[in-house]
Design a protein around this motif. Structure first.
Motif, PDB file in Angstrom:
ATOM      1  N   UNK A  46      10.730 -23.987 -43.420  1.00  0.00           N
ATOM      2  CA  UNK A  46      10.773 -24.192 -44.866  1.00  0.00           C
ATOM      3  C   UNK A  46      11.150 -25.636 -45.189  1.00  0.00           C
ATOM      4  N   UNK A  47      12.183 -26.148 -44.553  1.00  0.00           N
ATOM      5  CA  UNK A  47      12.622 -27.521 -44.806  1.00  0.00           C
ATOM      6  C   UNK A  47      11.546 -28.534 -44.406  1.00  0.00           C
ATOM      7  N   UNK A  48      10.824 -28.246 -43.352  1.00  0.00           N
ATOM      8  CA  UNK A  48       9.812 -29.169 -42.852  1.00  0.00           C
ATOM      9  C   UNK A  48       8.544 -29.175 -43.710  1.00  0.00           C
ATOM     10  N   UNK A  60      21.932 -31.406 -57.049  1.00  0.00           N
ATOM     11  CA  UNK A  60      22.900 -31.196 -55.976  1.00  0.00           C
ATOM     12  C   UNK A  60      22.227 -30.540 -54.778  1.00  0.00           C
ATOM     13  N   UNK A  61      21.289 -29.628 -55.037  1.00  0.00           N
ATOM     14  CA  UNK A  61      20.667 -28.844 -53.970  1.00  0.00           C
ATOM     15  C   UNK A  61      19.200 -29.215 -53.812  1.00  0.00           C
ATOM     16  N   UNK A  62      18.740 -29.224 -52.585  1.00  0.00           N
ATOM     17  CA  UNK A  62      17.326 -29.497 -52.316  1.00  0.00           C
ATOM     18  C   UNK A  62      16.491 -28.278 -52.702  1.00  0.00           C
ATOM     19  N   UNK A  63      15.193 -28.498 -52.887  1.00  0.00           N
ATOM     20  CA  UNK A  63      14.298 -27.383 -53.234  1.00  0.00           C
ATOM     21  C   UNK A  63      14.273 -26.320 -52.149  1.00  0.00           C
ATOM     22  N   UNK A  64      14.281 -26.734 -50.876  1.00  0.00           N
ATOM     23  CA  UNK A  64      14.252 -25.727 -49.809  1.00  0.00           C
ATOM     24  C   UNK A  64      15.535 -24.898 -49.788  1.00  0.00           C
ATOM     25  N   UNK A  65      16.683 -25.512 -50.098  1.00  0.00           N
ATOM     26  CA  UNK A  65      17.925 -24.736 -50.159  1.00  0.00           C
ATOM     27  C   UNK A  65      17.941 -23.798 -51.357  1.00  0.00           C
ATOM     28  N   UNK A  67      15.249 -22.369 -52.709  1.00  0.00           N
ATOM     29  CA  UNK A  67      14.358 -21.259 -52.381  1.00  0.00           C
ATOM     30  C   UNK A  67      14.992 -20.320 -51.366  1.00  0.00           C
ATOM     31  N   UNK A  68      15.637 -20.883 -50.347  1.00  0.00           N
ATOM     32  CA  UNK A  68      16.297 -20.052 -49.337  1.00  0.00           C
ATOM     33  C   UNK A  68      17.404 -19.218 -49.975  1.00  0.00           C
ATOM     34  N   UNK A  69      18.192 -19.818 -50.867  1.00  0.00           N
ATOM     35  CA  UNK A  69      19.239 -19.064 -51.553  1.00  0.00           C
ATOM     36  C   UNK A  69      18.631 -17.916 -52.346  1.00  0.00           C
ATOM     37  N   UNK A  70      17.537 -18.177 -53.054  1.00  0.00           N
ATOM     38  CA  UNK A  70      16.896 -17.137 -53.873  1.00  0.00           C
ATOM     39  C   UNK A  70      16.399 -15.995 -52.994  1.00  0.00           C
ATOM     40  N   UNK A  71      15.825 -16.321 -51.848  1.00  0.00           N
ATOM     41  CA  UNK A  71      15.331 -15.281 -50.929  1.00  0.00           C
ATOM     42  C   UNK A  71      16.484 -14.409 -50.448  1.00  0.00           C
ATOM     43  N   UNK A  72      17.575 -15.038 -49.989  1.00  0.00           N
ATOM     44  CA  UNK A  72      18.725 -14.263 -49.522  1.00  0.00           C
ATOM     45  C   UNK A  72      19.378 -13.474 -50.660  1.00  0.00           C
ATOM     46  N   UNK A  95      28.529 -18.411 -46.314  1.00  0.00           N
ATOM     47  CA  UNK A  95      28.270 -18.748 -44.913  1.00  0.00           C
ATOM     48  C   UNK A  95      26.795 -18.597 -44.573  1.00  0.00           C
ATOM     49  N   UNK A  96      26.152 -17.589 -45.135  1.00  0.00           N
ATOM     50  CA  UNK A  96      24.748 -17.344 -44.855  1.00  0.00           C
ATOM     51  C   UNK A  96      23.868 -18.492 -45.345  1.00  0.00           C
ATOM     52  N   UNK A  97      24.174 -19.008 -46.529  1.00  0.00           N
ATOM     53  CA  UNK A  97      23.348 -20.101 -47.049  1.00  0.00           C
ATOM     54  C   UNK A  97      23.887 -21.466 -46.649  1.00  0.00           C
ATOM     55  N   UNK A  98      24.984 -21.495 -45.912  1.00  0.00           N
ATOM     56  CA  UNK A  98      25.493 -22.758 -45.394  1.00  0.00           C
ATOM     57  C   UNK A  98      26.270 -23.576 -46.402  1.00  0.00           C
ATOM     58  N   UNK A  99      26.925 -22.930 -47.328  1.00  0.00           N
ATOM     59  CA  UNK A  99      27.733 -23.616 -48.331  1.00  0.00           C
ATOM     60  C   UNK A  99      29.165 -23.089 -48.261  1.00  0.00           C
ATOM     61  N   UNK A 100      30.118 -23.933 -48.603  1.00  0.00           N
ATOM     62  CA  UNK A 100      31.492 -23.456 -48.652  1.00  0.00           C
ATOM     63  C   UNK A 100      31.780 -22.884 -50.036  1.00  0.00           C
ATOM     64  N   UNK A 101      32.774 -22.021 -50.106  1.00  0.00           N
ATOM     65  CA  UNK A 101      33.173 -21.447 -51.404  1.00  0.00           C
ATOM     66  C   UNK A 101      33.718 -22.551 -52.279  1.00  0.00           C
ATOM     67  N   UNK A 102      33.424 -22.475 -53.581  1.00  0.00           N
ATOM     68  CA  UNK A 102      33.918 -23.486 -54.514  1.00  0.00           C
ATOM     69  C   UNK A 102      35.171 -23.024 -55.203  1.00  0.00           C
TER      70      UNK A 102
END
Length: 102
Positions: A46-48, A60-65, A67-72, A95-102
């Protein structure tokens, strides 16, 4: 009494699954989808290959991130963005989407 052994996930070796309390979430089934994602290389692909014409000046977030967040998020049963607001502080989902809690 049988208990869940401490299991470690491949995508993040710091995550240990157990039943001894700690940070709790009702969405732990998402770990299986993230493991599958890592095994087939979906997020890397997806990122590639995801290239969108995006004229946002500040983001703040890339388009691939996004889309990945929306899928999960959909896999977890949160089809609408408003119903997913609580996921920003969920220890499993962050953790699944690779972000820390805010």
């Amino acid at each position: 009494m049988a208990t869940l052994p401490h299991l470690t996930l491949d995508f993040n070796r710091q995550i240990k699954l157990s039943n001894d309390g700690g940070s709790l979430s009702s969405d732990t089934g998402e770990f299986i989808f993230r493991e599958f994602d890592e095994k087939i290389g979906f997020s890397k692909t997806l990122a590639r290959h995801l290239h969108l014409k995006d004229d946002r000046k500040y983001h703040v977030h890339s388009n691939e991130n996004l889309l990945r967040q929306k899928i999960y998020q959909i896999i977890a049963g949160y089809a609408e963005d408003d119903s997913a607001d609580q996921l920003t502080n969920d220890p499993v989902f962050t953790q699944i989407i690779g972000r820390s809690c805010t």
